[in-house]
Design an enzyme around this catalytic site. Structure first.
Site, PDB file in Angstrom:
ATOM      1  N   LYS A  78      -2.747  11.555  22.219  1.00  0.00           N
ATOM      2  CA  LYS A  78      -2.219  12.753  21.582  1.00  0.00           C
ATOM      3  C   LYS A  78      -1.632  13.728  22.597  1.00  0.00           C
ATOM      4  CE  LYS A  78      -2.793  11.676  17.315  1.00  0.00           C
ATOM      5  NZ  LYS A  78      -1.620  11.481  16.425  1.00  0.00           N
ATOM      6  N   TYR A 113      -8.059   8.164  22.208  1.00  0.00           N
ATOM      7  CA  TYR A 113      -7.338   8.917  21.166  1.00  0.00           C
ATOM      8  C   TYR A 113      -6.755  10.200  21.744  1.00  0.00           C
ATOM      9  CZ  TYR A 113      -6.742  12.042  17.153  1.00  0.00           C
ATOM     10  OH  TYR A 113      -6.246  12.942  16.245  1.00  0.00           O
ATOM     11  N   LYS A 117       0.831  -1.203   0.000  1.00  0.00           N
ATOM     12  CA  LYS A 117       0.000   0.000   0.000  1.00  0.00           C
ATOM     13  C   LYS A 117       0.864   1.251   0.000  1.00  0.00           C
ATOM     14  CE  LYS A 117      -3.697   2.345   2.563  1.00  0.00           C
ATOM     15  NZ  LYS A 117      -4.554   2.319   3.773  1.00  0.00           N
ATOM     16  N   SER A 133       0.559  15.550  16.758  1.00  0.00           N
ATOM     17  CA  SER A 133      -0.433  15.407  17.822  1.00  0.00           C
ATOM     18  C   SER A 133      -1.800  15.788  17.268  1.00  0.00           C
ATOM     19  CB  SER A 133      -0.036  16.281  19.016  1.00  0.00           C
ATOM     20  OG  SER A 133      -0.928  16.105  20.087  1.00  0.00           O
TER      21      SER A 133
END
Length: 301
Positions: free
Chosen positions: A181, A177, A56, A150
């Site tokens: 970050k 998530y 990919k 981030s």
């Protein structure tokens, strides 16, 4: 030159030649990572792109030929063993780097643990990059930089070192998530503190709300998200990373958080849509996260 939220990576790099510069970028099989690699390579840099799926990645990077110089290396960020295999190969080559852009990541995925037993967001977005960058540090040239990609999402959650794997609290994919970050910003703060005496600096950046494969999946799951942001193109999303890596001065961005091609001010207003939370730049929290991360990966740096 002052750049704003609509600036593209090519505009930020306009007139700059990066000939002789070597750059490692993670996550170059789609979205912002591909555009970041393309812009850097087309301005003369040699780009090493780290991807989970080499096939990919090769298709995605095909657009660089014949303008840029690049190669791909395999890196599965959900496996610390894969990180070590990747870095060992690059260290064996002993070719120095000028910049590392930790771009790869996942967003709002269902609960899962990696093969090493860590929550997927924390491991992929943060912990594996912690290991990668630290292992690659001996190859960073003097005046080299590290850019941690981030997110403004960090404003929604601090890192919970008491329960990073959601063993005791209910799992929320967006909280997972967001804390990952925040961790990337804290890592930049502590890495910058430790390496600035070697004139190697680190910063964290928010690329903006970019329409990519990841965010389109989020919109499909939560249609209201489509109108919640001012969306950027991938070309605009790559701008702040290259700005922090090559255009801004080291003292300007070192140990800081940038968005829209400028260093963000601290803003703890819960309704604010700009700025960086004070907890994400807290020096003591950054040190604590570093020590905890060393324990998690089983290696001290």
């Amino acid at each position: 030159m002052i750049y704003g939220p609509t600036a593209t990576a090519d505009e930020v790099l306009d007139g700059r030649r990066l000939t002789g510069k070597r750059i490692l970028v993670t996550g170059v099989s789609s979205g912002v990572g591909v555009e970041t690699a393309r812009a850097l390579a087309c301005h003369g840099a040699v780009v090493v792109g780290a991807v989970r799926d080499l096939a990919k990645g090769a298709i995605a990077m095909e657009a660089l030929r014949p303008d840029g110089s690049f190669r791909l290396v395999e890196l599965e960020l959900s496996s610390l063993e894969s990180v070590r295999t990747c870095t060992a190969a690059l260290l064996a080559e002993a070719n120095p780097f000028d910049l590392i852009i930790a771009n790869a990541g996942v967003m709002a995925v269902p609960f899962g643990l990696t093969v090493d037993g860590f929550e997927t967001h924390f491991a992929t977005n943060y912990l594996s990059h912690f290991l990668l960058v630290n292992q690659m540090a001996p190859l960073l040239r003097r005046e080299g930089r590290v850019v941690m990609v981030s997110s403004a999402g960090h404003r929604g959650a601090d890192v919970d070192l008491n329960d990073p794997n959601f063993e005791r609290k209910p799992y929320d994919p967006l909280v997972a998530y967001r804390q990952s970050k925040t961790a990337t910003i804290l890592f930049a703060v502590e890495f910058d503190r430790r390496y600035r005496s070697r004139e190697i600096r680190a910063t964290a950046v928010h690329p903006g709300a970019v329409l990519t494969e990841t965010t389109l999946k989020l919109i499909d799951a939560q249609p209201s998200a489509a109108s919640a942001f001012t969306w950027k193109t991938v070309a605009q999303g790559a701008a702040t990373s290259v700005w922090a890596g090559y255009v801004a001065s080291a003292d300007e961005v070192g140990g800081r958080y940038a968005e829209d091609c400028h260093v963000a001010e601290v803003n703890d207003d819960p309704t604010a849509r700009a700025g960086v939370r004070s907890y994400a730049l807290d020096a003591e929290s950054a040190k604590a996260l570093w020590l905890a991360s060393e324990s998690m990966v089983g290696e001290a740096f």
